[in-house]
Design a protein around this motif. Structure first.
Motif, mmCIF file in Angstrom:
data_model
loop_
_atom_site.group_PDB
_atom_site.id
_atom_site.type_symbol
_atom_site.label_atom_id
_atom_site.label_comp_id
_atom_site.label_asym_id
_atom_site.label_seq_id
_atom_site.Cartn_x
_atom_site.Cartn_y
_atom_site.Cartn_z
ATOM 1 N N SER A 1 -49.330 -28.759 -11.583
ATOM 2 C CA SER A 1 -49.857 -27.854 -12.605
ATOM 3 C C SER A 1 -49.736 -28.437 -14.002
ATOM 4 N N LEU A 2 -48.971 -29.533 -14.174
ATOM 5 C CA LEU A 2 -48.795 -30.167 -15.478
ATOM 6 C C LEU A 2 -49.858 -31.225 -15.719
ATOM 7 N N THR A 3 -50.250 -31.342 -16.972
ATOM 8 C CA THR A 3 -51.126 -32.460 -17.336
ATOM 9 C C THR A 3 -50.279 -33.717 -17.433
ATOM 10 N N ASP A 4 -50.929 -34.862 -17.469
ATOM 11 C CA ASP A 4 -50.175 -36.120 -17.585
ATOM 12 C C ASP A 4 -49.373 -36.154 -18.871
ATOM 13 N N GLU B 1 -48.173 -33.580 -20.604
ATOM 14 C CA GLU B 1 -47.030 -32.679 -20.517
ATOM 15 C C GLU B 1 -45.921 -33.273 -19.660
ATOM 16 N N ARG B 2 -46.316 -33.885 -18.554
ATOM 17 C CA ARG B 2 -45.323 -34.491 -17.665
ATOM 18 C C ARG B 2 -44.601 -35.621 -18.376
ATOM 19 N N ASP B 3 -45.352 -36.468 -19.075
ATOM 20 C CA ASP B 3 -44.746 -37.601 -19.776
ATOM 21 C C ASP B 3 -43.775 -37.131 -20.855
ATOM 22 N N ALA B 4 -44.128 -36.034 -21.530
ATOM 23 C CA ALA B 4 -43.261 -35.522 -22.597
ATOM 24 C C ALA B 4 -41.928 -35.038 -22.032
ATOM 25 N N GLN B 5 -41.993 -34.318 -20.915
ATOM 26 C CA GLN B 5 -40.765 -33.813 -20.318
ATOM 27 C C GLN B 5 -39.912 -34.941 -19.740
ATOM 28 N N LEU B 6 -40.580 -35.928 -19.126
ATOM 29 C CA LEU B 6 -39.844 -37.067 -18.584
ATOM 30 C C LEU B 6 -39.170 -37.863 -19.691
ATOM 31 N N LYS B 7 -39.823 -37.922 -20.837
ATOM 32 C CA LYS B 7 -39.242 -38.647 -21.970
ATOM 33 C C LYS B 7 -37.970 -37.945 -22.447
ATOM 34 N N ARG B 8 -37.999 -36.618 -22.438
ATOM 35 C CA ARG B 8 -36.799 -35.869 -22.830
ATOM 36 C C ARG B 8 -35.661 -36.112 -21.827
ATOM 37 N N LEU B 9 -36.002 -36.168 -20.542
ATOM 38 C CA LEU B 9 -34.987 -36.461 -19.527
ATOM 39 C C LEU B 9 -34.426 -37.865 -19.707
ATOM 40 N N ASP B 10 -35.284 -38.811 -20.090
ATOM 41 C CA ASP B 10 -34.809 -40.178 -20.339
ATOM 42 C C ASP B 10 -33.774 -40.195 -21.465
ATOM 43 N N GLY B 11 -34.006 -39.345 -22.473
ATOM 44 C CA GLY B 11 -33.049 -39.270 -23.578
ATOM 45 C C GLY B 11 -31.690 -38.768 -23.105
ATOM 46 N N ILE B 12 -31.705 -37.761 -22.227
ATOM 47 C CA ILE B 12 -30.444 -37.240 -21.681
ATOM 48 C C ILE B 12 -29.763 -38.294 -20.820
ATOM 49 N N ALA B 13 -30.570 -39.006 -19.999
ATOM 50 C CA ALA B 13 -30.011 -40.054 -19.144
ATOM 51 C C ALA B 13 -29.387 -41.169 -19.972
ATOM 52 N N THR B 14 -30.007 -41.475 -21.116
ATOM 53 C CA THR B 14 -29.468 -42.520 -21.991
ATOM 54 C C THR B 14 -28.099 -42.123 -22.525
#
Length: 707
Positions: free
Chosen positions: A72-75, A77-90
């Motif tokens: 249901s997400l656009t590419d 939107e998905r990339d934006a959320q994944l980028k936020r998760l990358d920040g948490i993982a960092t």
């Protein structure tokens, strides 16, 4: 300008942009972002929250997988959320770089602890999500159950964890490598149990123990030979024991000194409620250099820094979480037959804590104490062996498996069974009977067993004791004032002669007073309050040591005890003052001759003399006598000519009440008589003596307390 203001107002934002902003502030990612910053700050300040760190890593991984599969997400939107998760993982990686012990928690196969499940559920609920299935704890019997909502973490424990946030695990001793694998395909738990069920008659059930060695003990204490042998085994490096000595052979002292010899601190002691106070007292007695704390209820007053922490089975479910993370290096389970039912919550709690201790310490001291390891059948061994780490759910543990491989046989060989039995015994079964070590112990001893009363009863009795003390002080002050007014006599300090006179007045009034507001009524209330606890302990003795003589002063206490025995399916008889001679004889014969009758409930006055109950070697004195002579006469129904085993009289004492004063006075009077008149009868101590001295002691302490 107006157009610019219109754009800033947001009234012309596209639905897609509004949706993105809503996603930024909702769901699990904002919760994770806040949590990871808190963990990062904690590590910078020297506080490591391992469970919360692991939960963040788990939820980041799960959210990443969910986003990648959300069509249901656009590419964008998905990339934006994944980028936020990358920040948490960092931030997680940077935090782990500061505290390397956290790297292991980033692995996908890192095992979830109870605290991890708790925090995961907490974060999911904060994000408005349904808690996932892994926050429901799997049980060893195949069922699932949610951990009690009453889980608590006492504030003192939190302070202790903050002071020592990461206790380095001890993996200095790796399990042995099994050289052969002959037994890999065999079912072995059944044959191990069978090896005990069909053992050769007369074969020993006790591991070889070394000779006793000199030990530094507190002044006035000494070890018996059989006790010193077990402590010596700990000194030689043995760390797991099923200590199955008969009651009265000092299992408590042995285990406490074993912990001292192994430096197994902090030490966890799990016990029935009825003996919790006694364990704390014995720990202070045998290891006075170690601090002891008892967990009551939610543990509001527990000392998280204590060397020894005592907790009872009944409240263990509330404390499993923090106990599993506390860094205990030893665990003692008293009355270990309480955990024989693997499906019970108490068994699951004990096994979980034991597993978590072993994950942090390669060779912790693990001790199961029980006079009767087998109650129903040989399968009762299973949970105790599993607690000790000798077996797991389906197979022997590494140490036991190595011993079984060494004998070169399989269950198809007849010789496998005696060899397997010996292998289990050598893992740490220690079993001695009174008759086997009779030369080491007194022929007769009195053991005080403090018990904690129900909170309401305890509060009521303490209030009554304070009222009695206040009345005595008022009487004393009135007498002092009368002396001053009529004789002009001033009292400097405490007039001990006057104290005794005041106590005598109170005693005389109490004998004529039927209102119940006196020392006699108070002691009777204490007897009623501890009746069920005394009967419960007697029931444990029946299960572990055989027949028991239960003494009480009052009929209502006897009735309560009888109800407890009936509920426990323990057959009993009674000796009461209102019985006919025929009924009395029938009751005694049933107890002496019928092996199914486990208890005889006796009136202290009706059964104190003239009967022979030497078929038993354990006596429970549920209510205190007013004289040592009465107490001795009761014990002598068992401790008499023809008795082949040492006798132990268990005197039940209500902790923090006048009960303890009375017990001490009885002992001091008896000791005085013994020193003064060699061979004299103990009737020299009259009933009035102890009652008077109890009031004198209470009044003197009250006067001293006010200064």
């Amino acid at each position: 300008m107006a157009a610019q203001g219109q754009r800033r107002s947001g009234s012309t934002r596209s639905p897609q942009r509004n949706r993105r902003r809503a996603q930024d502030n909702e769901g699990i990612i904002p919760v994770l972002a806040k949590a990871v910053r808190a963990v990062e700050t904690g590590v910078q300040k020297g506080r490591v929250e391992r469970a919360r760190f692991q939960v963040i890593a788990l939820l980041v991984r799960e959210e990443r997988a969910r986003l990648k599969g959300d069509e249901s997400l656009t590419d964008a939107e998905r990339d934006a959320q994944l980028k936020r998760l990358d920040g948490i993982a960092t931030i997680l990686a940077q935090t782990a770089a500061r505290e390397p012990s956290l790297f292991a928690l980033l692995a996908e196969d890192a095992e979830m602890t109870e605290a991890t499940r708790h925090f995961k559920r907490e974060m999911q609920l904060a994000a408005g999500l349904e808690p996932s299935a892994d926050t429901v704890e799997p049980r060893r019997n195949g069922a699932t159950a949610v951990r009690s909502e009453r889980q608590v973490v006492p504030q003192s424990v939190i302070r202790a964890q903050l002071a020592n946030p990461f206790m380095v695990p001890d993996f200095s001793a790796a399990p042995p490598r099994i050289q052969e694998h002959r037994l890999a395909g065999w079912e072995l738990i059944g044959p191990l149990l069978n090896s005990f069920e069909h053992a050769t008659p007369g074969v020993s059930s006790c591991m070889d123990l070394p000779e006793p060695r000199p030990a530094m003990l507190p002044a006035g204490l000494e070890l018996m030979g059989h006790q010193a042998r077990l402590v010596a085994a700990v000194g030689d490096g043995h760390r797991t024991f099923l200590l199955a000595d008969e009651p009265g052979l000092g299992k408590t002292a042995q285990s406490l000194l074993a912990a001292h010899a192994a430096a197994a601190y902090p030490l966890l002691v799990v016990v029935p409620n009825v003996v919790k106070t006694n364990w704390a007292r014995e720990a202070a007695r045998w290891t006075p250099s170690k601090t002891v704390s008892v967990v009551h209820g939610d543990g509001l007053d527990v000392d998280g820094f204590a060397d020894i922490i005592v907790v009872n089975y009944e409240i263990l479910d509330r404390h499993v979480g923090w106990i599993g993370e506390h860094g205990f290096r030893g665990m003692i389970v008293d009355e270990a037959h309480f955990i024989k039912n693997k499906k019970s919550q108490r068994s699951q709690n004990v096994l979980e804590i034991a597993d978590r201790i072993r994950r942090r310490v390669a060779r912790p001291l693990m001790m199961a104490l029980t006079g009767t390891p087998l109650i129903n059948d040989v399968d009762d061994f299973r949970t105790i062996w599993q607690f000790l780490g000798w077996i797991d759910e389906k197979k022997p543990g590494p140490l036991l498996m190595a011993k079984l491989e060494e004998n070169g046989m399989t269950p198809a060989d007849f010789g496998f069974y005696p060899a397997a039995r010996q292998a289990v015994v050598d893992m740490g079964i220690v079993r001695r009977r009174k008759v086997d070590v009779a030369a080491d112990i007194p022929a007769r001893r009195i053991a005080d067993l403090p018990v904690e009363l129900d909170e309401a009863d305890s509060r009521s009795i303490r209030d009554a004791e304070r009222e009695l003390a206040a009345r005595l002080v008022k009487r004393y002050d009135s007498a002092v004032e009368a002396r001053r007014e009529h004789r002009g006599v001033e009292v400097d300090g405490i007039d001990h002669e006057l104290v005794r006179r005041v106590a005598g007045w109170e005693l005389a009034d109490a004998e004529d007073d039927s209102s119940g507001d006196n020392v006699f009524a108070m002691v009777r209330r204490i007897g009623r309050a501890k009746a069920a606890l005394a009967a419960d302990y007697a029931a444990q003795l029946v299960r572990s040591a055989g027949k028991v003589v239960f003494f009480a002063k009052h009929l209502d206490v006897m009735d309560t005890a009888a109800e407890v025995f009936a509920k426990r399916d323990i057959r009993y008889t009674e000796i009461r003052g209102d019985q006919s001679a025929t009924a009395r004889t029938k009751a005694i014969d049933a107890f002496v001759k019928d092996p199914e009758v486990g208890v005889i409930v006796c009136s202290l006055t009706a059964a104190g003399v003239g009967i022979n109950l030497q078929v038993a070697s354990n006596v429970v004195l549920s209510e205190l006598s007013w004289t040592n002579a009465e107490q001795t006469q009761a014990i002598d129904r068992v401790h008499r000519i023809g008795q082949t085993e040492p006798v132990t009289a268990w005197r039940i004492i209500a902790a923090q009440t006048i009960d303890a004063r009375i017990a001490d006075l009885i002992d001091s009077k008896a000791g005085l008589a013994a020193r003064a008149l060699d061979g004299a009868t103990e009737e020299e101590t009259t009933t009035a003596d102890v009652r008077l001295e109890a009031l004198v002691s209470l009044l003197t302490d009250s006067l001293a307390a006010r200064g």
